[in-house]
Design an enzyme around this catalytic site. Structure first.
Site, PDB file in Angstrom:
ATOM      1  N   ARG A   7     -77.514 -16.169 -13.942  1.00 26.35           N
ATOM      2  CA  ARG A   7     -76.582 -15.327 -13.198  1.00 26.35           C
ATOM      3  C   ARG A   7     -76.629 -13.883 -13.677  1.00 26.35           C
ATOM      4  O   ARG A   7     -75.941 -13.037 -13.114  1.00 26.35           O
ATOM      5  CB  ARG A   7     -75.175 -15.851 -13.432  1.00 26.35           C
ATOM      6  CG  ARG A   7     -74.495 -16.425 -12.219  1.00 26.35           C
ATOM      7  CD  ARG A   7     -73.129 -16.890 -12.685  1.00 26.35           C
ATOM      8  NE  ARG A   7     -72.249 -17.252 -11.609  1.00 26.35           N
ATOM      9  CZ  ARG A   7     -72.189 -18.452 -11.062  1.00 26.35           C
ATOM     10  NH1 ARG A   7     -72.992 -19.399 -11.451  1.00 26.35           N
ATOM     11  NH2 ARG A   7     -71.319 -18.696 -10.099  1.00 26.35           N
ATOM     12  N   LYS A  49     -75.165 -23.303  -2.498  1.00 24.62           N
ATOM     13  CA  LYS A  49     -76.170 -23.690  -3.506  1.00 24.62           C
ATOM     14  C   LYS A  49     -75.979 -25.146  -3.931  1.00 24.62           C
ATOM     15  O   LYS A  49     -76.936 -25.902  -4.009  1.00 24.62           O
ATOM     16  CB  LYS A  49     -76.068 -22.802  -4.763  1.00 24.62           C
ATOM     17  CG  LYS A  49     -76.260 -21.324  -4.523  1.00 24.62           C
ATOM     18  CD  LYS A  49     -76.193 -20.541  -5.827  1.00 24.62           C
ATOM     19  CE  LYS A  49     -74.856 -20.595  -6.527  1.00 24.62           C
ATOM     20  NZ  LYS A  49     -73.741 -19.895  -5.861  1.00 24.62           N
ATOM     21  N   ARG A 106     -62.873 -24.688   2.005  1.00 24.17           N
ATOM     22  CA  ARG A 106     -63.134 -25.716   0.990  1.00 24.17           C
ATOM     23  C   ARG A 106     -61.828 -26.080   0.267  1.00 24.17           C
ATOM     24  O   ARG A 106     -61.532 -27.255   0.065  1.00 24.17           O
ATOM     25  CB  ARG A 106     -64.170 -25.193  -0.014  1.00 24.17           C
ATOM     26  CG  ARG A 106     -64.429 -26.143  -1.177  1.00 24.17           C
ATOM     27  CD  ARG A 106     -65.734 -25.853  -1.876  1.00 24.17           C
ATOM     28  NE  ARG A 106     -65.633 -24.785  -2.865  1.00 24.17           N
ATOM     29  CZ  ARG A 106     -66.679 -24.238  -3.487  1.00 24.17           C
ATOM     30  NH1 ARG A 106     -67.898 -24.638  -3.198  1.00 24.17           N
ATOM     31  NH2 ARG A 106     -66.520 -23.289  -4.367  1.00 24.17           N
ATOM     32  N   ARG A 165     -65.330 -13.212  -8.600  1.00 25.26           N
ATOM     33  CA  ARG A 165     -66.621 -13.915  -8.564  1.00 25.26           C
ATOM     34  C   ARG A 165     -67.632 -13.144  -7.708  1.00 25.26           C
ATOM     35  O   ARG A 165     -68.799 -13.011  -8.065  1.00 25.26           O
ATOM     36  CB  ARG A 165     -66.445 -15.333  -7.997  1.00 25.26           C
ATOM     37  CG  ARG A 165     -65.802 -16.279  -8.990  1.00 25.26           C
ATOM     38  CD  ARG A 165     -65.118 -17.453  -8.324  1.00 25.26           C
ATOM     39  NE  ARG A 165     -66.016 -18.336  -7.603  1.00 25.26           N
ATOM     40  CZ  ARG A 165     -65.615 -19.241  -6.719  1.00 25.26           C
ATOM     41  NH1 ARG A 165     -64.329 -19.376  -6.448  1.00 25.26           N
ATOM     42  NH2 ARG A 165     -66.485 -20.008  -6.118  1.00 25.26           N
ATOM     43  N   ARG A 225     -60.410 -26.374  -6.999  1.00 29.21           N
ATOM     44  CA  ARG A 225     -60.916 -25.615  -8.149  1.00 29.21           C
ATOM     45  C   ARG A 225     -59.978 -24.465  -8.476  1.00 29.21           C
ATOM     46  O   ARG A 225     -59.533 -23.751  -7.578  1.00 29.21           O
ATOM     47  CB  ARG A 225     -62.310 -25.060  -7.817  1.00 29.21           C
ATOM     48  CG  ARG A 225     -63.438 -25.988  -8.207  1.00 29.21           C
ATOM     49  CD  ARG A 225     -64.767 -25.482  -7.708  1.00 29.21           C
ATOM     50  NE  ARG A 225     -65.110 -24.136  -8.153  1.00 29.21           N
ATOM     51  CZ  ARG A 225     -66.297 -23.590  -7.980  1.00 29.21           C
ATOM     52  NH1 ARG A 225     -67.266 -24.285  -7.387  1.00 29.21           N
ATOM     53  NH2 ARG A 225     -66.545 -22.365  -8.388  1.00 29.21           N
TER      54      ARG A 225
HETATM   55  P1  ADP Z   1     -69.805 -20.455  -7.513  1.00 29.30           P
HETATM   56  O1  ADP Z   1     -71.258 -20.130  -7.416  1.00 29.30           O
HETATM   57  O2  ADP Z   1     -69.257 -21.130  -6.297  1.00 29.30           O
HETATM   58  O3  ADP Z   1     -68.958 -19.280  -7.929  1.00 29.30           O
HETATM   59  P2  ADP Z   1     -70.210 -22.133  -9.915  1.00 29.30           P
HETATM   60  O4  ADP Z   1     -69.741 -23.535  -9.961  1.00 29.30           O
HETATM   61  O5  ADP Z   1     -71.675 -21.883  -9.973  1.00 29.30           O
HETATM   62  O6  ADP Z   1     -69.519 -21.537  -8.631  1.00 29.30           O
HETATM   63  O7  ADP Z   1     -69.544 -21.311 -11.130  1.00 29.30           O
HETATM   64  C1  ADP Z   1     -68.151 -21.302 -11.366  1.00 29.30           C
HETATM   65  C2  ADP Z   1     -67.821 -20.423 -12.563  1.00 29.30           C
HETATM   66  O8  ADP Z   1     -68.437 -20.928 -13.752  1.00 29.30           O
HETATM   67  C3  ADP Z   1     -68.286 -18.977 -12.487  1.00 29.30           C
HETATM   68  O9  ADP Z   1     -67.401 -18.161 -11.753  1.00 29.30           O
HETATM   69  C4  ADP Z   1     -68.328 -18.594 -13.980  1.00 29.30           C
HETATM   70  O10 ADP Z   1     -67.042 -18.396 -14.492  1.00 29.30           O
HETATM   71  C5  ADP Z   1     -68.872 -19.859 -14.613  1.00 29.30           C
HETATM   72  N1  ADP Z   1     -70.360 -19.869 -14.652  1.00 29.30           N
HETATM   73  C6  ADP Z   1     -71.173 -20.759 -14.028  1.00 29.30           C
HETATM   74  N2  ADP Z   1     -72.460 -20.501 -14.288  1.00 29.30           N
HETATM   75  C7  ADP Z   1     -72.474 -19.407 -15.084  1.00 29.30           C
HETATM   76  C8  ADP Z   1     -73.507 -18.632 -15.682  1.00 29.30           C
HETATM   77  N3  ADP Z   1     -74.801 -18.931 -15.493  1.00 29.30           N
HETATM   78  N4  ADP Z   1     -73.153 -17.559 -16.441  1.00 29.30           N
HETATM   79  C9  ADP Z   1     -71.869 -17.247 -16.654  1.00 29.30           C
HETATM   80  N5  ADP Z   1     -70.837 -17.927 -16.112  1.00 29.30           N
HETATM   81  C10 ADP Z   1     -71.127 -19.002 -15.345  1.00 29.30           C
END
Ligand code: ADP
Length: 201
Positions: free
Chosen positions: A88, A13, A127, A150, A139
């Site tokens: 999400r 994404k 990664r 996740r 990360r």
């Molecule tokens: P990825 O999609 O690779 O898991 P992101 O960078 O989108 O990584 O998100 C990393 C973390 O940030 C998530 O695992 C969560 O803890 C938090 N997070 C990000 N966006 C949201 C969201 N919309 N709602 C709740 N937690 C979020």
């Protein structure tokens, strides 16, 4: 254009959102990036959420909805935006609908990148090792334990968001297993031709 990119962790994404941002000159709004920046800066919100994010869990809806409400109210988001990592959960999707109804008008399209779970785990491991090799900071949630959390959160909480948008006729699914250039071409094709939407069954 107001676009949402959906897909599991590691689906690409962020990579695709960055390309779309350049092409369409609209901001990429990534809740993950915003949350990581808050954690790195040690803000009060960052301190509250660090443990959740590091373990791979989801931050409470009110927190991320508040972040997005502020961000889409900024002038650069007036002409459109690419949401990456938000919504999400179904309550987040509902809150976004409410926000947009009162401001910028509704979403134009939701693109879901489909990648199978085994490939995702490999991508995350790659990664992390590439980042380590280049001397960068890996990360905190790019490890097998947090990744499992996740992925489980994605299946339980985010997969219903795809269904939510399918019911509204906004969802298009794209094969995210292909190399990034091919995926980018497929997304571009959808955006320029208005490809068939995936309907809820
Ligand atoms: P990825 O999609 O690779 O898991 P992101 O960078 O989108 O990584 O998100 C990393 C973390 O940030 C998530 O695992 C969560 O803890 C938090 N997070 C990000 N966006 C949201 C969201 N919309 N709602 C709740 N937690 C979020």
């Amino acid at each position: 254009m107001k676009l949402v990119l959906l897909g599991p962790p590691g689906a690409g994404k962020g990579t695709q959102a960055a390309r779309l941002k350049e092409k369409y000159r609209i901001p990429q709004l990534s809740t993950g990036d915003i949350l990581r920046a808050a954690i790195a800066a040690g803000t009060p919100a960052g301190k509250r959420i660090k443990a959740i994010v590091d373990k791979g869990g989801l931050v409470p809806d009110e927190t991320v909805v508040g972040i997005i409400a502020e961000r889409i109210a900024e002038p650069d988001a007036k002409a459109g935006f690419i949401l990456d990592g938000f919504p999400r959960t179904v309550p987040q999707a509902e809150a976004l609908d409410t926000l947009l109804a009162s401001k910028n008008g509704g979403l134009d399209i939701v693109i879901e990148l489909e990648v199978d779970d085994a490939a995702l785990l490999e991508r995350i491991a790659k990664r992390a090792s590439e980042t380590r090799a280049s001397g960068g900071a890996v990360r905190a949630d790019d490890n097998p334990e947090a990744f499992k959390v996740r992925l489980a959160a994605y299946h339980a909480q985010t997969a219903p968001v795809a269904e939510y948008y399918a019911k509204k006729g906004l969802l298009t699914a794209i094969d995210g297993m292909a190399p990034p250039d091919i995926v980018a071409n497929a997304i571009e094709h959808v955006l320029e031709t208005g490809a068939p939407r995936k309907r809820a069954c």
